[in-house]
Scaffold this active site. Structure first.
Site, PDB file in Angstrom:
ATOM      1  N   GLY A  15       0.849  -1.181   0.000  1.00 56.68           N
ATOM      2  CA  GLY A  15       0.000   0.000   0.000  1.00 56.68           C
ATOM      3  C   GLY A  15       0.883   1.230   0.000  1.00 56.68           C
ATOM      4  O   GLY A  15       1.855   1.299   0.768  1.00 56.68           O
ATOM      5  N   GLU A  51       0.688   4.305   1.082  1.00 56.73           N
ATOM      6  CA  GLU A  51       0.866   5.063   2.328  1.00 56.73           C
ATOM      7  C   GLU A  51       1.597   4.261   3.392  1.00 56.73           C
ATOM      8  O   GLU A  51       2.426   4.807   4.134  1.00 56.73           O
ATOM      9  CB  GLU A  51      -0.491   5.533   2.845  1.00 56.73           C
ATOM     10  CG  GLU A  51      -1.242   6.443   1.894  1.00 56.73           C
ATOM     11  CD  GLU A  51      -2.040   5.677   0.841  1.00 56.73           C
ATOM     12  OE1 GLU A  51      -2.637   6.332  -0.039  1.00 56.73           O
ATOM     13  OE2 GLU A  51      -2.070   4.421   0.889  1.00 56.73           O
ATOM     14  N   SER A  81       4.774  12.811 -11.181  1.00 58.37           N
ATOM     15  CA  SER A  81       5.576  12.593 -12.385  1.00 58.37           C
ATOM     16  C   SER A  81       5.121  13.604 -13.431  1.00 58.37           C
ATOM     17  O   SER A  81       4.066  14.243 -13.296  1.00 58.37           O
ATOM     18  CB  SER A  81       5.409  11.168 -12.902  1.00 58.37           C
ATOM     19  OG  SER A  81       4.037  10.893 -13.140  1.00 58.37           O
ATOM     20  N   GLY A 114      11.858   8.570 -12.692  1.00 63.08           N
ATOM     21  CA  GLY A 114      12.467   7.242 -12.748  1.00 63.08           C
ATOM     22  C   GLY A 114      13.979   7.300 -12.838  1.00 63.08           C
ATOM     23  O   GLY A 114      14.658   7.938 -12.027  1.00 63.08           O
ATOM     24  N   GLY A 156       7.238   0.289  -6.014  1.00 67.72           N
ATOM     25  CA  GLY A 156       7.478   0.877  -4.701  1.00 67.72           C
ATOM     26  C   GLY A 156       8.550   1.946  -4.684  1.00 67.72           C
ATOM     27  O   GLY A 156       8.758   2.598  -3.649  1.00 67.72           O
ATOM     28  N   ALA A 157       9.233   2.162  -5.819  1.00 68.07           N
ATOM     29  CA  ALA A 157      10.333   3.130  -5.834  1.00 68.07           C
ATOM     30  C   ALA A 157       9.848   4.541  -5.522  1.00 68.07           C
ATOM     31  O   ALA A 157      10.524   5.304  -4.818  1.00 68.07           O
ATOM     32  CB  ALA A 157      11.035   3.096  -7.185  1.00 68.07           C
ATOM     33  N   ASP A 161       7.282   5.443  -3.655  1.00 71.58           N
ATOM     34  CA  ASP A 161       6.993   5.544  -2.224  1.00 71.58           C
ATOM     35  C   ASP A 161       8.286   5.627  -1.426  1.00 71.58           C
ATOM     36  O   ASP A 161       8.368   6.365  -0.432  1.00 71.58           O
ATOM     37  CB  ASP A 161       6.175   4.340  -1.761  1.00 71.58           C
ATOM     38  CG  ASP A 161       4.847   4.218  -2.472  1.00 71.58           C
ATOM     39  OD1 ASP A 161       4.273   5.255  -2.839  1.00 71.58           O
ATOM     40  OD2 ASP A 161       4.386   3.077  -2.672  1.00 71.58           O
TER      41      ASP A 161
END
Length: 311
Positions: A32, A34, A189, A220, A250-251, A253
């Site tokens: 998730g 958050e 982005s 990225g 997940g990068a 986050d």
């Protein structure tokens, strides 16, 4: 008080290293946006609270147990009449990840404004972090997100995190723009900026508003740019760190968690970007949304040549 409060849906995740239709071994975890950020910030030494609802079921207990193990304080409502969401990841080829959601009508979609307002008032966080995923879950979750940012006396950050499977771009734009008057830091982005404004120069337009002081644009492998309001807009770029990418999920986050940690430490914008790109680099070097996020002691490890053995 808590350093960081964040809210949103966490799901039980099942991940396979090949097309799922082939069967075979799978890895069970949680995922998730958050909670990924919450874990990342907690690993970097901060007090973090995560707010949500889960089903009164074993998947919900797994989420609670995992977050507690990661030193995140879960503020959870266990719902008897709704289920914990589920997400499946499989990889048809290297670093191409296919995602399947099973979340419509989940417990997290029943979050209420009363729950989020109460948490913000009681915990008085130094930072409140929200994403564009939570308001996409339901009308109730949208109202809960708006109530949280309206109530917060803290600095508020928003990660756009557009998910086309959850809502259309016009729906997302409508919900996100009502959050903006209460947001100080935006993460997006390039292809998400038009969700926040119709202006030809979206960065300048966002920074011209009364609330937003920083817009961080991620790209990225090209790194990230921070645009900060001042007498003149200050723009700083940091390249992505050169690491071998195993799994890019997940990068974003991880990047946000590093940035927010550095913000809590009172670091300058340059240092915030440095910690953010370092956290993002750690994330992509292993499978999983959050498993490889760094601790504070880990942050210098990527200065070593790849293949180094620390003995």
């Amino acid at each position: 008080m808590t350093d960081l409060l964040t809210l949103g849906e966490t799901m039980v995740s099942v991940r396979t290293a090949r097309p799922m239709r082939l069967g075979g071994d799978a890895h069970l975890s949680i995922a998730g946006s958050e909670s990924n950020v919450a874990i990342g910030v907690a690993r970097l030494g901060h007090d973090v609270t995560w707010l949500s609802a889960v089903g009164n079921d074993e998947p919900g207990r797994l989420i609670e147990r995992t977050l507690r193990a990661e030193n995140v304080r879960p503020r959870i409502r266990f719902a008897d009449d709704a289920f914990t969401g589920f997400i499946a990841f499989d990889q048809p080829s290297h670093d191409i990840t296919r995602v399947s959601y099973h979340r419509r009508g989940s417990a997290a979609s029943t979050l209420t404004p009363e729950e989020t307002t109460s948490a913000v008032e009681e915990l008085a966080p130094n930072l409140l972090h929200v994403t564009g995923i939570t308001p996409a879950l339901s009308a109730s979750a949208r109202a809960a997100t708006l109530a949280a940012v309206r109530t917060a006396a803290a600095e508020v950050s928003l990660d756009v995190n557009y998910r086309a499977r959850l809502w259309s771009r016009p729906e997302a734009a409508s919900a996100l723009r009502e959050l903006l008057p209460h947001v100080h830091t935006v993460f997006a982005s390039d292809d998400e900026l038009d969700l926040l404004t119709d202006a030809a120069d979206p960065i300048a337009d966002l920074l011209a508003g009364p609330s937003v002081t920083t817009v961080v644009v991620t790209a990225g492998g090209k790194g990230a740019w921070s645009h900060t309001k001042g007498t003149e807009v200050q723009t700083i770029h940091r390249p992505a760190l050169p690491v071998t990418v195993v799994d890019s999920i997940g990068a974003g986050d991880a990047f946000v968690s590093g940035y927010l940690s550095a913000t809590l430490d009172g670091l300058a914008v340059e240092a915030r970007l440095d910690r953010a790109t370092t956290s993002g680099a750690f994330c992509v070097t292993a499978y999983g949304d959050w498993e490889s996020l760094p601790t504070r002691d880990d942050l210098t490890l990527l200065t070593h040549t790849q293949g180094t053995a620390l003995r």
